[in-house]
Motif scaffolding. Structure first.
Motif, PDB file in Angstrom:
ATOM      1  N   ALA A  39      -7.221   5.517  -2.790  1.00 59.76           N
ATOM      2  CA  ALA A  39      -7.457   5.096  -1.406  1.00 59.76           C
ATOM      3  C   ALA A  39      -6.844   3.718  -1.165  1.00 59.76           C
ATOM      4  O   ALA A  39      -6.793   2.891  -2.085  1.00 59.76           O
ATOM      5  CB  ALA A  39      -8.959   5.050  -1.133  1.00 59.76           C
ATOM      6  N   PRO A  40      -6.393   3.434   0.049  1.00 61.50           N
ATOM      7  CA  PRO A  40      -5.814   2.119   0.347  1.00 61.50           C
ATOM      8  C   PRO A  40      -6.745   0.957  -0.010  1.00 61.50           C
ATOM      9  O   PRO A  40      -6.297  -0.060  -0.547  1.00 61.50           O
ATOM     10  CB  PRO A  40      -5.545   2.179   1.852  1.00 61.50           C
ATOM     11  CG  PRO A  40      -5.303   3.627   2.111  1.00 61.50           C
ATOM     12  CD  PRO A  40      -6.258   4.342   1.184  1.00 61.50           C
ATOM     13  N   PHE A  41      -8.028   1.116   0.255  1.00 63.26           N
ATOM     14  CA  PHE A  41      -8.983   0.052  -0.083  1.00 63.26           C
ATOM     15  C   PHE A  41      -8.963  -0.221  -1.586  1.00 63.26           C
ATOM     16  O   PHE A  41      -8.984  -1.360  -2.030  1.00 63.26           O
ATOM     17  CB  PHE A  41     -10.389   0.419   0.424  1.00 63.26           C
ATOM     18  CG  PHE A  41     -11.470   0.389  -0.626  1.00 63.26           C
ATOM     19  CD1 PHE A  41     -12.081  -0.805  -0.970  1.00 63.26           C
ATOM     20  CD2 PHE A  41     -11.854   1.539  -1.289  1.00 63.26           C
ATOM     21  CE1 PHE A  41     -13.061  -0.843  -1.958  1.00 63.26           C
ATOM     22  CE2 PHE A  41     -12.830   1.517  -2.264  1.00 63.26           C
ATOM     23  CZ  PHE A  41     -13.443   0.313  -2.599  1.00 63.26           C
ATOM     24  N   ILE A  90       0.860  -1.176   0.000  1.00 66.67           N
ATOM     25  CA  ILE A  90       0.000   0.000   0.000  1.00 66.67           C
ATOM     26  C   ILE A  90       0.901   1.232   0.000  1.00 66.67           C
ATOM     27  O   ILE A  90       1.793   1.354   0.837  1.00 66.67           O
ATOM     28  CB  ILE A  90      -0.939   0.032   1.233  1.00 66.67           C
ATOM     29  CG1 ILE A  90      -1.851  -1.203   1.237  1.00 66.67           C
ATOM     30  CG2 ILE A  90      -1.743   1.321   1.278  1.00 66.67           C
ATOM     31  CD1 ILE A  90      -2.786  -1.327   0.051  1.00 66.67           C
ATOM     32  N   ASP A  91       0.661   2.114  -0.955  1.00 67.86           N
ATOM     33  CA  ASP A  91       1.384   3.375  -1.027  1.00 67.86           C
ATOM     34  C   ASP A  91       0.502   4.438  -0.371  1.00 67.86           C
ATOM     35  O   ASP A  91      -0.462   4.900  -0.972  1.00 67.86           O
ATOM     36  CB  ASP A  91       1.681   3.722  -2.488  1.00 67.86           C
ATOM     37  CG  ASP A  91       2.426   5.037  -2.653  1.00 67.86           C
ATOM     38  OD1 ASP A  91       2.691   5.724  -1.636  1.00 67.86           O
ATOM     39  OD2 ASP A  91       2.745   5.376  -3.809  1.00 67.86           O
ATOM     40  N   GLU A 151      -0.662  -2.716   7.709  1.00 65.26           N
ATOM     41  CA  GLU A 151      -0.855  -1.578   8.622  1.00 65.26           C
ATOM     42  C   GLU A 151      -2.053  -0.729   8.195  1.00 65.26           C
ATOM     43  O   GLU A 151      -1.972   0.481   8.071  1.00 65.26           O
ATOM     44  CB  GLU A 151       0.417  -0.745   8.724  1.00 65.26           C
ATOM     45  CG  GLU A 151       1.590  -1.526   9.289  1.00 65.26           C
ATOM     46  CD  GLU A 151       2.878  -0.718   9.395  1.00 65.26           C
ATOM     47  OE1 GLU A 151       2.933   0.424   8.880  1.00 65.26           O
ATOM     48  OE2 GLU A 151       3.827  -1.243   9.995  1.00 65.26           O
ATOM     49  N   LEU A 152      -3.160  -1.437   7.960  1.00 68.97           N
ATOM     50  CA  LEU A 152      -4.421  -0.800   7.583  1.00 68.97           C
ATOM     51  C   LEU A 152      -5.468  -1.102   8.641  1.00 68.97           C
ATOM     52  O   LEU A 152      -5.338  -2.066   9.403  1.00 68.97           O
ATOM     53  CB  LEU A 152      -4.916  -1.340   6.238  1.00 68.97           C
ATOM     54  CG  LEU A 152      -4.096  -1.023   5.003  1.00 68.97           C
ATOM     55  CD1 LEU A 152      -4.647  -1.781   3.799  1.00 68.97           C
ATOM     56  CD2 LEU A 152      -4.069   0.471   4.731  1.00 68.97           C
ATOM     57  N   ALA A 153      -6.523  -0.331   8.624  1.00 69.63           N
ATOM     58  CA  ALA A 153      -7.658  -0.611   9.496  1.00 69.63           C
ATOM     59  C   ALA A 153      -8.359  -1.876   8.994  1.00 69.63           C
ATOM     60  O   ALA A 153      -8.422  -2.124   7.788  1.00 69.63           O
ATOM     61  CB  ALA A 153      -8.631   0.561   9.496  1.00 69.63           C
ATOM     62  N   LYS A 189     -13.666  -3.866   3.522  1.00 73.54           N
ATOM     63  CA  LYS A 189     -14.344  -3.177   2.417  1.00 73.54           C
ATOM     64  C   LYS A 189     -13.809  -3.667   1.071  1.00 73.54           C
ATOM     65  O   LYS A 189     -14.579  -3.923   0.141  1.00 73.54           O
ATOM     66  CB  LYS A 189     -14.152  -1.661   2.550  1.00 73.54           C
ATOM     67  CG  LYS A 189     -14.827  -0.851   1.471  1.00 73.54           C
ATOM     68  CD  LYS A 189     -14.614   0.641   1.709  1.00 73.54           C
ATOM     69  CE  LYS A 189     -15.262   1.470   0.621  1.00 73.54           C
ATOM     70  NZ  LYS A 189     -15.039   2.916   0.824  1.00 73.54           N
ATOM     71  N   ALA A 190     -12.499  -3.830   0.958  1.00 75.46           N
ATOM     72  CA  ALA A 190     -11.904  -4.335  -0.286  1.00 75.46           C
ATOM     73  C   ALA A 190     -12.367  -5.759  -0.560  1.00 75.46           C
ATOM     74  O   ALA A 190     -12.731  -6.097  -1.694  1.00 75.46           O
ATOM     75  CB  ALA A 190     -10.380  -4.270  -0.203  1.00 75.46           C
ATOM     76  N   TYR A 191     -12.375  -6.610   0.466  1.00 75.39           N
ATOM     77  CA  TYR A 191     -12.834  -7.992   0.297  1.00 75.39           C
ATOM     78  C   TYR A 191     -14.298  -8.023  -0.120  1.00 75.39           C
ATOM     79  O   TYR A 191     -14.685  -8.816  -0.975  1.00 75.39           O
ATOM     80  CB  TYR A 191     -12.626  -8.787   1.587  1.00 75.39           C
ATOM     81  CG  TYR A 191     -11.254  -9.417   1.762  1.00 75.39           C
ATOM     82  CD1 TYR A 191     -10.123  -8.953   1.097  1.00 75.39           C
ATOM     83  CD2 TYR A 191     -11.081 -10.489   2.614  1.00 75.39           C
ATOM     84  CE1 TYR A 191      -8.884  -9.538   1.272  1.00 75.39           C
ATOM     85  CE2 TYR A 191      -9.845 -11.094   2.798  1.00 75.39           C
ATOM     86  CZ  TYR A 191      -8.753 -10.618   2.118  1.00 75.39           C
ATOM     87  OH  TYR A 191      -7.533 -11.217   2.297  1.00 75.39           O
ATOM     88  N   ARG A 192     -15.136  -7.172   0.472  1.00 74.53           N
ATOM     89  CA  ARG A 192     -16.558  -7.137   0.096  1.00 74.53           C
ATOM     90  C   ARG A 192     -16.715  -6.739  -1.377  1.00 74.53           C
ATOM     91  O   ARG A 192     -17.522  -7.324  -2.105  1.00 74.53           O
ATOM     92  CB  ARG A 192     -17.346  -6.181   0.992  1.00 74.53           C
ATOM     93  CG  ARG A 192     -17.698  -6.741   2.343  1.00 74.53           C
ATOM     94  CD  ARG A 192     -18.719  -5.880   3.095  1.00 74.53           C
ATOM     95  NE  ARG A 192     -18.310  -4.480   3.226  1.00 74.53           N
ATOM     96  CZ  ARG A 192     -17.570  -3.985   4.220  1.00 74.53           C
ATOM     97  NH1 ARG A 192     -17.139  -4.778   5.181  1.00 74.53           N
ATOM     98  NH2 ARG A 192     -17.268  -2.702   4.265  1.00 74.53           N
TER      99      ARG A 192
END
Length: 128
Positions: free
Chosen positions: A20-22, A13-14, A55-57, A63-66
């Motif tokens: 956005a990270p997601f 993740i940059d 190091e993400l919430a 949300k990405a998996y969904r």
């Protein structure tokens, strides 16, 4: 089955990127499936494990998996985990699932890749 937590899944993740990270996570997994580096049946890390690694919430990874599941890129199998889905037409999907089952079985039997491939090639030649 390949376990992405121990192998081919190299996600980054940059945090300075405009995406956005997601979205970065979603795109990397979708691209991995599209280019074949994430094969059908590949087990993905749990949401919590991947969130910790990147190091993400937890909610960002969830949300990405969904989104990936809604696009049929991945599938969640309850307590068994989250896996890359079979893709393509129904015949291709069934063939992918059969290949996954075969790979799991020969791995369980202790055969190496070369022996497993030789068995498949022999079986395919016999069908001609």
């Amino acid at each position: 089955m390949t376990d992405a937590a121990a192998g081919p899944l190299a996600l980054t993740i940059d945090h300075a990127a405009s995406a956005a990270p997601f979205e970065q996570l979603r795109r990397q997994v979708a691209d991995g499936v599209a280019d074949g580096s994430l094969a059908p049946g590949t087990r993905l890390p749990t949401v919590r494990a991947l969130a910790a690694d990147l190091e993400l919430a937890v909610n960002t990874v969830a949300k990405a998996y969904r989104a990936l599941e809604a696009d049929h890129v991945i599938e969640t199998r309850g307590r068994a985990g989250t896996f890359v889905s079979a893709t393509g037409d129904p015949a291709s999907q069934q063939a992918q699932l059969a290949a996954i089952a075969f790979a799991d079985r020969v791995h369980h039997l202790g055969l190496d890749d070369a022996a497993a491939i030789a068995l498949v090639e022999t079986a395919l030649r016999a069908r001609r």
